[in-house]
Motif scaffolding. Structure first.
Motif, PDB file in Angstrom:
ATOM      1  N   ASP A   7       0.827  -1.211   0.000  1.00 34.15           N
ATOM      2  CA  ASP A   7       0.000   0.000   0.000  1.00 34.15           C
ATOM      3  C   ASP A   7       0.862   1.261   0.000  1.00 34.15           C
ATOM      4  OD1 ASP A   7      -2.356  -1.424   0.017  1.00 34.15           O
ATOM      5  OD2 ASP A   7      -2.517  -1.427   2.199  1.00 34.15           O
ATOM      6  N   GLY A   8       2.157   1.089  -0.165  1.00 33.21           N
ATOM      7  CA  GLY A   8       3.050   2.235  -0.201  1.00 33.21           C
ATOM      8  C   GLY A   8       3.663   2.574   1.144  1.00 33.21           C
ATOM      9  N   GLY A   9       3.389   1.760   2.147  1.00 35.11           N
ATOM     10  CA  GLY A   9       3.939   2.009   3.474  1.00 35.11           C
ATOM     11  C   GLY A   9       5.265   1.305   3.685  1.00 35.11           C
ATOM     12  N   GLU A  67      -8.302   2.000  -8.230  1.00 30.81           N
ATOM     13  CA  GLU A  67      -7.597   0.781  -8.619  1.00 30.81           C
ATOM     14  C   GLU A  67      -6.230   1.120  -9.225  1.00 30.81           C
ATOM     15  OE1 GLU A  67      -6.524  -3.001  -8.913  1.00 30.81           O
ATOM     16  OE2 GLU A  67      -8.370  -2.333  -7.937  1.00 30.81           O
ATOM     17  N   ALA A  68      -6.165   2.163 -10.036  1.00 28.26           N
ATOM     18  CA  ALA A  68      -4.896   2.566 -10.654  1.00 28.26           C
ATOM     19  C   ALA A  68      -3.877   2.974  -9.593  1.00 28.26           C
ATOM     20  CB  ALA A  68      -5.123   3.709 -11.637  1.00 28.26           C
ATOM     21  N   GLU A  71      -2.646  -0.117  -7.717  1.00 25.35           N
ATOM     22  CA  GLU A  71      -1.684  -0.837  -8.560  1.00 25.35           C
ATOM     23  C   GLU A  71      -0.343  -0.088  -8.601  1.00 25.35           C
ATOM     24  OE1 GLU A  71       0.121  -3.603 -11.108  1.00 25.35           O
ATOM     25  OE2 GLU A  71      -1.553  -3.745  -9.709  1.00 25.35           O
ATOM     26  N   ALA A  72      -0.384   1.226  -8.674  1.00 28.05           N
ATOM     27  CA  ALA A  72       0.842   2.030  -8.673  1.00 28.05           C
ATOM     28  C   ALA A  72       1.596   1.832  -7.362  1.00 28.05           C
ATOM     29  CB  ALA A  72       0.514   3.504  -8.881  1.00 28.05           C
ATOM     30  N   ALA A  73       0.882   1.804  -6.242  1.00 31.77           N
ATOM     31  CA  ALA A  73       1.524   1.595  -4.941  1.00 31.77           C
ATOM     32  C   ALA A  73       2.185   0.226  -4.889  1.00 31.77           C
ATOM     33  CB  ALA A  73       0.503   1.748  -3.815  1.00 31.77           C
ATOM     34  N   ARG A  74       1.510  -0.791  -5.426  1.00 26.20           N
ATOM     35  CA  ARG A  74       2.073  -2.147  -5.439  1.00 26.20           C
ATOM     36  C   ARG A  74       3.334  -2.199  -6.301  1.00 26.20           C
ATOM     37  NH1 ARG A  74       2.607  -6.390  -8.294  1.00 26.20           N
ATOM     38  NH2 ARG A  74       1.566  -5.537 -10.130  1.00 26.20           N
TER      39      ARG A  74
END
Length: 115
Positions: A7-9, A67-68, A71-74
């Motif tokens: 999740d970007g963390g 959703e985009a 996906e970018a965070a992943r």
């Protein structure tokens, strides 16, 4: 809750290595103390790199729930945690212990974003 790298963390181990030891953070929280200038600088450096990676891979800061953006965070999380030839085989997050290293990571992300 524990941050989810997808999740970007950052994981607790990454926070420990890049920003502040867990024991120190726990003590500061219990005493309601702020981060030192150096700790704040380290946190800002890592946050800057995370945000740059998120945006490089198509994330929209105004709509993190899309959703985009998920996906970018992943994709950003994966990129930040794998060795890269453009960084002499180094793992991008590992370089973020110094400002110079973080700049190298940001430069590599810029090359991805702008060719």
């Amino acid at each position: 809750t524990t941050p989810d790298p997808a999740d970007g963390g950052l994981t607790p181990d990454e926070i420990e290595r890049l920003v502040i030891p867990q024991r120190t953070l726990t003590k500061r929280r219990s005493r309601r103390q702020r981060l030192t200038l150096e700790e704040s600088n380290r946190l800002a450096r890592v946050a800057r790199v995370l945000a740059t990676a998120f945006e490089t891979f198509g994330g929209d800061p105004a709509d993190r729930a899309s959703e985009a953006s998920r996906e970018a965070a992943r994709r950003a999380a994966l990129w930040l945690r794998r060795p890269h030839r453009a960084l002499d085989g180094e793992v991008p997050l590992a370089l973020c212990t110094t400002d110079a290293g973080a700049r190298l990571v940001e430069d590599a992300l810029g090359r991805i974003a702008y060719g």
